[in-house]
Design an enzyme around this catalytic site. Structure first.
Site, PDB file in Angstrom:
ATOM      1  N   GLY A 135      15.766 -38.961 -39.971  1.00 38.11           N
ATOM      2  CA  GLY A 135      14.706 -39.126 -40.964  1.00 38.11           C
ATOM      3  C   GLY A 135      13.733 -40.228 -40.599  1.00 38.11           C
ATOM      4  O   GLY A 135      13.630 -40.608 -39.428  1.00 38.11           O
TER       5      GLY A 135
ATOM      6  N   LEU B  46      10.599 -39.866 -40.549  1.00 35.27           N
ATOM      7  CA  LEU B  46       9.906 -39.104 -39.503  1.00 35.27           C
ATOM      8  C   LEU B  46       8.545 -39.700 -39.167  1.00 35.27           C
ATOM      9  O   LEU B  46       7.802 -40.118 -40.051  1.00 35.27           O
ATOM     10  CB  LEU B  46       9.722 -37.648 -39.956  1.00 35.27           C
ATOM     11  CG  LEU B  46      11.014 -36.889 -40.293  1.00 35.27           C
ATOM     12  CD1 LEU B  46      10.687 -35.440 -40.656  1.00 35.27           C
ATOM     13  CD2 LEU B  46      12.032 -36.944 -39.165  1.00 35.27           C
TER      14      LEU B  46
ATOM     15  N   GLU C 221       5.260 -39.454 -35.781  1.00 32.26           N
ATOM     16  CA  GLU C 221       4.632 -38.487 -34.863  1.00 32.26           C
ATOM     17  C   GLU C 221       5.572 -38.069 -33.723  1.00 32.26           C
ATOM     18  O   GLU C 221       5.451 -36.974 -33.195  1.00 32.26           O
ATOM     19  CB  GLU C 221       3.342 -39.064 -34.270  1.00 32.26           C
ATOM     20  CG  GLU C 221       2.167 -39.078 -35.245  1.00 32.26           C
ATOM     21  CD  GLU C 221       1.703 -37.685 -35.673  1.00 32.26           C
ATOM     22  OE1 GLU C 221       1.838 -36.730 -34.881  1.00 32.26           O
ATOM     23  OE2 GLU C 221       1.224 -37.556 -36.814  1.00 32.26           O
TER      24      GLU C 221
ATOM     25  N   HIS D 162       8.824 -37.538 -33.925  1.00 31.82           N
ATOM     26  CA  HIS D 162       9.629 -36.418 -34.444  1.00 31.82           C
ATOM     27  C   HIS D 162       8.759 -35.166 -34.598  1.00 31.82           C
ATOM     28  O   HIS D 162       9.198 -34.055 -34.309  1.00 31.82           O
ATOM     29  CB  HIS D 162      10.207 -36.757 -35.825  1.00 31.82           C
ATOM     30  CG  HIS D 162      11.132 -37.930 -35.839  1.00 31.82           C
ATOM     31  ND1 HIS D 162      10.787 -39.139 -36.385  1.00 31.82           N
ATOM     32  CD2 HIS D 162      12.395 -38.074 -35.371  1.00 31.82           C
ATOM     33  CE1 HIS D 162      11.801 -39.980 -36.274  1.00 31.82           C
ATOM     34  NE2 HIS D 162      12.787 -39.366 -35.652  1.00 31.82           N
TER      35      HIS D 162
ATOM     36  N   GLN E 162      27.541 -43.678 -35.882  1.00 35.43           N
ATOM     37  CA  GLN E 162      26.888 -44.131 -34.634  1.00 35.43           C
ATOM     38  C   GLN E 162      26.326 -45.547 -34.764  1.00 35.43           C
ATOM     39  O   GLN E 162      25.682 -46.038 -33.857  1.00 35.43           O
ATOM     40  CB  GLN E 162      25.818 -43.133 -34.171  1.00 35.43           C
ATOM     41  CG  GLN E 162      24.576 -43.061 -35.025  1.00 35.43           C
ATOM     42  CD  GLN E 162      23.628 -41.964 -34.550  1.00 35.43           C
ATOM     43  OE1 GLN E 162      23.921 -40.783 -34.715  1.00 35.43           O
ATOM     44  NE2 GLN E 162      22.512 -42.337 -33.956  1.00 35.43           N
TER      45      GLN E 162
ATOM     46  N   LYS F 236      12.434 -40.821 -25.434  1.00 41.41           N
ATOM     47  CA  LYS F 236      12.547 -42.231 -25.817  1.00 41.41           C
ATOM     48  C   LYS F 236      14.015 -42.679 -25.752  1.00 41.41           C
ATOM     49  O   LYS F 236      14.314 -43.771 -25.304  1.00 41.41           O
ATOM     50  CB  LYS F 236      11.977 -42.392 -27.230  1.00 41.41           C
ATOM     51  CG  LYS F 236      12.337 -43.669 -27.887  1.00 41.41           C
ATOM     52  CD  LYS F 236      11.140 -44.533 -28.078  1.00 41.41           C
ATOM     53  CE  LYS F 236      11.516 -45.867 -28.665  1.00 41.41           C
ATOM     54  NZ  LYS F 236      12.624 -45.811 -29.612  1.00 41.41           N
TER      55      LYS F 236
HETATM   56  O1  PAF Z   1      18.221 -39.750 -32.033  1.00 39.97           O
HETATM   57  C1  PAF Z   1      18.624 -39.754 -33.216  1.00 39.97           C
HETATM   58  O2  PAF Z   1      17.865 -39.861 -34.187  1.00 39.97           O
HETATM   59  C2  PAF Z   1      20.118 -39.616 -33.491  1.00 39.97           C
HETATM   60  O3  PAF Z   1      20.868 -40.284 -32.536  1.00 39.97           O
HETATM   61  C3  PAF Z   1      20.574 -38.157 -33.635  1.00 39.97           C
HETATM   62  C4  PAF Z   1      20.401 -37.381 -32.340  1.00 39.97           C
HETATM   63  C5  PAF Z   1      19.814 -37.483 -34.752  1.00 39.97           C
HETATM   64  C6  PAF Z   1      22.069 -38.118 -33.981  1.00 39.97           C
HETATM   65  O4  PAF Z   1      22.335 -38.759 -35.184  1.00 39.97           O
END
Ligand code: PAF
Length: 283
Positions: free
Chosen positions: A28, A30, A32, A34, A58, A153
């Site tokens: 999320g 978001l 440009e 994305h 993560q 990136k």
């Molecule tokens: O790159 C990201 O935003 C995250 O690491 C991903 C790939 C959505 C996994 O949570």
């Protein structure tokens, strides 16, 4: 359409039988960058799913999981404008189970090989890529996309996800899309939001260092230490450099000399915001 439940995703994707489905996995907030992944997915696929999930497993204990920007309404609006067919925004309990302890004592994790995680971002972000691979594989199993789109990136992330897909025979094509930058050169990132005006100026150093390394390579310097040393003239006490590496862009192996397969990667804290960027030295 915005859905929060795995079953709703599965039913919708089932109704798209025979169509080419693309997945853009995101956390999320978001921007440009994305949107460029979404645009590429729209060009390449018949149906596009965007997942929006700030994945707790993560983030390390001292990282910004709680603080990470969450802007679902705005994100959904942007997705709708781009013609995304389905936005999947699950709660952590939907992804990992109600009351599930998020630890590898009790939860199955996908652990990418040590060679790929014991460097660059993986060195300081212990367990980060286990969390990424675990959630990405879960998303692949829920959505069953033909293609999935990731940004350059996060270059280490793309190499590791490609390796997982190859090693585990996951039937999905990984498509990498170029870094999107502001006019100033700053690579777009959801974390840029944390920077002050002055911090944004200091953050430009990352792309300046990388561009200069590339320019030096183009002039004929291939000695890796010499290329890395060119960075020091740019760094000030506003920069806390975590790493600057030049590696093979496909394998993340060290090289004797830089060549057209090299990638220069940098991670640096500015105002305690961890920023990353990279550049290919060849085309
Ligand atoms: O790159 C990201 O935003 C995250 O690491 C991903 C790939 C959505 C996994 O949570």
């Amino acid at each position: 359409m915005l859905v929060h439940k795995t079953e709703e995703v599965k039913n919708t994707v089932k109704s798209w039988k025979g169509l080419k489905v693309g997945l853009v996995p995101t956390m999320g907030a978001l921007h440009e960058g994305h949107l460029s992944l979404i645009k590429k997915a729209k060009e390449t696929c018949d149906k596009v799913v965007v997942s929006i999930f700030v994945n707790p497993i993560q983030f390390g204990p001292a990282e910004d999981y709680d603080k990470y920007p969450r802007t679902l309404d705005k994100d959904f609006e942007l997705c709708t404008k781009e013609g995304v067919d389905l936005v999947f925004a699950p709660a952590p309990s939907e992804m990992y189970g109600e009351g599930q302890k998020l630890s590898n004592d009790t939860l199955t994790y996908v652990c990418p090989p040590f060679f790929y995680v014991n460097k660059l971002c993986g060195k300081t972000r212990t367990g980060h890529f286990d969390g990424v691979c675990t959630v990405v594989l879960k998303l692949f199993n829920i959505v069953r996309p033909d293609c999935a789109f990731f940004g350059q990136k996060d270059a280490q992330q793309v190499v590791i996800v490609k390796k997982m897909v190859k090693d585990l025979n996951v039937p999905v094509e990984i498509i990498q899309c170029p870094i999107v930058r502001e006019e100033s050169g700053l690579a777009l990132s959801s974390r840029n939001k944390y920077l002050s005006e002055e911090g944004r100026k200091n953050a430009l150093t990352l792309s300046r260092i990388l561009n200069n390394i590339r320019a030096c390579y183009k002039k004929g310097i291939t000695d890796i230490e010499a290329l890395k040393e060119t960075a020091y003239g740019y760094l000030t006490d506003k920069h806390d450099l975590e790493y600057l590496e030049i590696l093979d862009r496909n394998t993340l192996e060290e090289q004797e000399e830089a060549n057209n397969d090299s990638i220069a990667l940098i991670a640096c804290r500015v105002e305690n915001v961890r920023l990353i960027d990279n550049i290919y030295l060849g085309e």
